[in-house]
Design a protein around this motif. Structure first.
Motif, PDB file in Angstrom:
ATOM      1  N   LYS A   1       0.828  -1.213   0.000  1.00 49.48           N
ATOM      2  CA  LYS A   1       0.000   0.000   0.000  1.00 49.48           C
ATOM      3  C   LYS A   1       0.860   1.261   0.000  1.00 49.48           C
ATOM      4  O   LYS A   1       0.561   2.233  -0.705  1.00 49.48           O
ATOM      5  N   MET A   2       1.945   1.255   0.795  1.00 46.68           N
ATOM      6  CA  MET A   2       2.819   2.433   0.851  1.00 46.68           C
ATOM      7  C   MET A   2       3.494   2.687  -0.497  1.00 46.68           C
ATOM      8  O   MET A   2       3.546   3.833  -0.968  1.00 46.68           O
ATOM      9  N   LEU A   3       4.001   1.633  -1.126  1.00 46.16           N
ATOM     10  CA  LEU A   3       4.690   1.810  -2.402  1.00 46.16           C
ATOM     11  C   LEU A   3       3.738   2.196  -3.532  1.00 46.16           C
ATOM     12  O   LEU A   3       4.072   3.033  -4.373  1.00 46.16           O
ATOM     13  N   VAL A   4       2.562   1.590  -3.548  1.00 46.65           N
ATOM     14  CA  VAL A   4       1.576   1.949  -4.572  1.00 46.65           C
ATOM     15  C   VAL A   4       1.178   3.416  -4.403  1.00 46.65           C
ATOM     16  O   VAL A   4       1.113   4.169  -5.383  1.00 46.65           O
ATOM     17  N   LYS A   5       0.952   3.853  -3.167  1.00 48.66           N
ATOM     18  CA  LYS A   5       0.599   5.260  -2.921  1.00 48.66           C
ATOM     19  C   LYS A   5       1.714   6.187  -3.405  1.00 48.66           C
ATOM     20  O   LYS A   5       1.449   7.209  -4.039  1.00 48.66           O
ATOM     21  N   ARG A   6       2.945   5.802  -3.115  1.00 47.77           N
ATOM     22  CA  ARG A   6       4.078   6.630  -3.549  1.00 47.77           C
ATOM     23  C   ARG A   6       4.106   6.768  -5.071  1.00 47.77           C
ATOM     24  O   ARG A   6       4.334   7.848  -5.605  1.00 47.77           O
ATOM     25  N   HIS A   7       3.883   5.663  -5.783  1.00 46.55           N
ATOM     26  CA  HIS A   7       3.841   5.717  -7.249  1.00 46.55           C
ATOM     27  C   HIS A   7       2.689   6.585  -7.733  1.00 46.55           C
ATOM     28  O   HIS A   7       2.849   7.396  -8.643  1.00 46.55           O
ATOM     29  N   ARG A   8       1.527   6.402  -7.131  1.00 44.26           N
ATOM     30  CA  ARG A   8       0.352   7.180  -7.548  1.00 44.26           C
ATOM     31  C   ARG A   8       0.557   8.670  -7.273  1.00 44.26           C
ATOM     32  O   ARG A   8       0.200   9.518  -8.100  1.00 44.26           O
ATOM     33  N   ASP A   9       1.136   8.990  -6.114  1.00 44.82           N
ATOM     34  CA  ASP A   9       1.387  10.391  -5.768  1.00 44.82           C
ATOM     35  C   ASP A   9       2.359  11.055  -6.743  1.00 44.82           C
ATOM     36  O   ASP A   9       2.304  12.262  -6.947  1.00 44.82           O
ATOM     37  N   SER A  10       3.246  10.257  -7.331  1.00 42.45           N
ATOM     38  CA  SER A  10       4.205  10.822  -8.288  1.00 42.45           C
ATOM     39  C   SER A  10       3.636  10.870  -9.703  1.00 42.45           C
ATOM     40  O   SER A  10       4.301  11.296 -10.630  1.00 42.45           O
ATOM     41  N   GLY A  11       2.382  10.415  -9.860  1.00 43.31           N
ATOM     42  CA  GLY A  11       1.715  10.523 -11.151  1.00 43.31           C
ATOM     43  C   GLY A  11       1.685   9.245 -11.964  1.00 43.31           C
ATOM     44  O   GLY A  11       1.054   9.195 -13.012  1.00 43.31           O
ATOM     45  N   TYR A  12       2.343   8.199 -11.511  1.00 46.73           N
ATOM     46  CA  TYR A  12       2.351   6.929 -12.245  1.00 46.73           C
ATOM     47  C   TYR A  12       1.026   6.216 -12.032  1.00 46.73           C
ATOM     48  O   TYR A  12       0.573   6.054 -10.902  1.00 46.73           O
ATOM     49  N   GLN A  13       0.376   5.809 -13.119  1.00 46.70           N
ATOM     50  CA  GLN A  13      -0.928   5.157 -13.012  1.00 46.70           C
ATOM     51  C   GLN A  13      -0.933   3.722 -13.527  1.00 46.70           C
ATOM     52  O   GLN A  13      -1.962   3.079 -13.556  1.00 46.70           O
ATOM     53  N   GLY A  14       0.230   3.212 -13.922  1.00 43.84           N
ATOM     54  CA  GLY A  14       0.323   1.851 -14.435  1.00 43.84           C
ATOM     55  C   GLY A  14       0.342   0.820 -13.322  1.00 43.84           C
ATOM     56  O   GLY A  14       0.196   1.142 -12.143  1.00 43.84           O
ATOM     57  N   PRO A  15       0.555  -0.430 -13.691  1.00 41.93           N
ATOM     58  CA  PRO A  15       0.603  -1.491 -12.687  1.00 41.93           C
ATOM     59  C   PRO A  15       1.858  -1.367 -11.818  1.00 41.93           C
ATOM     60  O   PRO A  15       2.891  -0.885 -12.271  1.00 41.93           O
TER      61      PRO A  15
END
Length: 62
Positions: free
Chosen positions: A16-30
């Motif tokens: 959850k932490m890593l996915v949130k970090r990716h999403r917060d940086s704008g990445y929307q892929g898997p």
């Protein structure tokens, strides 16, 4: 490297932490995460930091 058991709850929190970090940086892929590989990468540094902190605490308490 010390083998610290990671249960499903631990893995879920990390994911959850890593996915949130990716999403917060704008990445929307898997986002694919290998908990085993994360441990291989980060555990040696975490162990070194812990040993240094314990050693320092022992010095201070003398």
């Amino acid at each position: 490297m010390t083998n610290i058991p990671v249960d499903d709850q631990d893995a879920d929190i990390v994911i959850k932490m890593l996915v949130k970090r990716h999403r917060d940086s704008g990445y929307q892929g898997p986002v694919c995460i290998s908990i085993t590989r994360l441990a291989e990468i980060h555990m040696p540094g975490a162990e070194a930091t812990t040993k240094a902190a314990i050693s320092k605490a022992k010095e201070i308490s003398r």
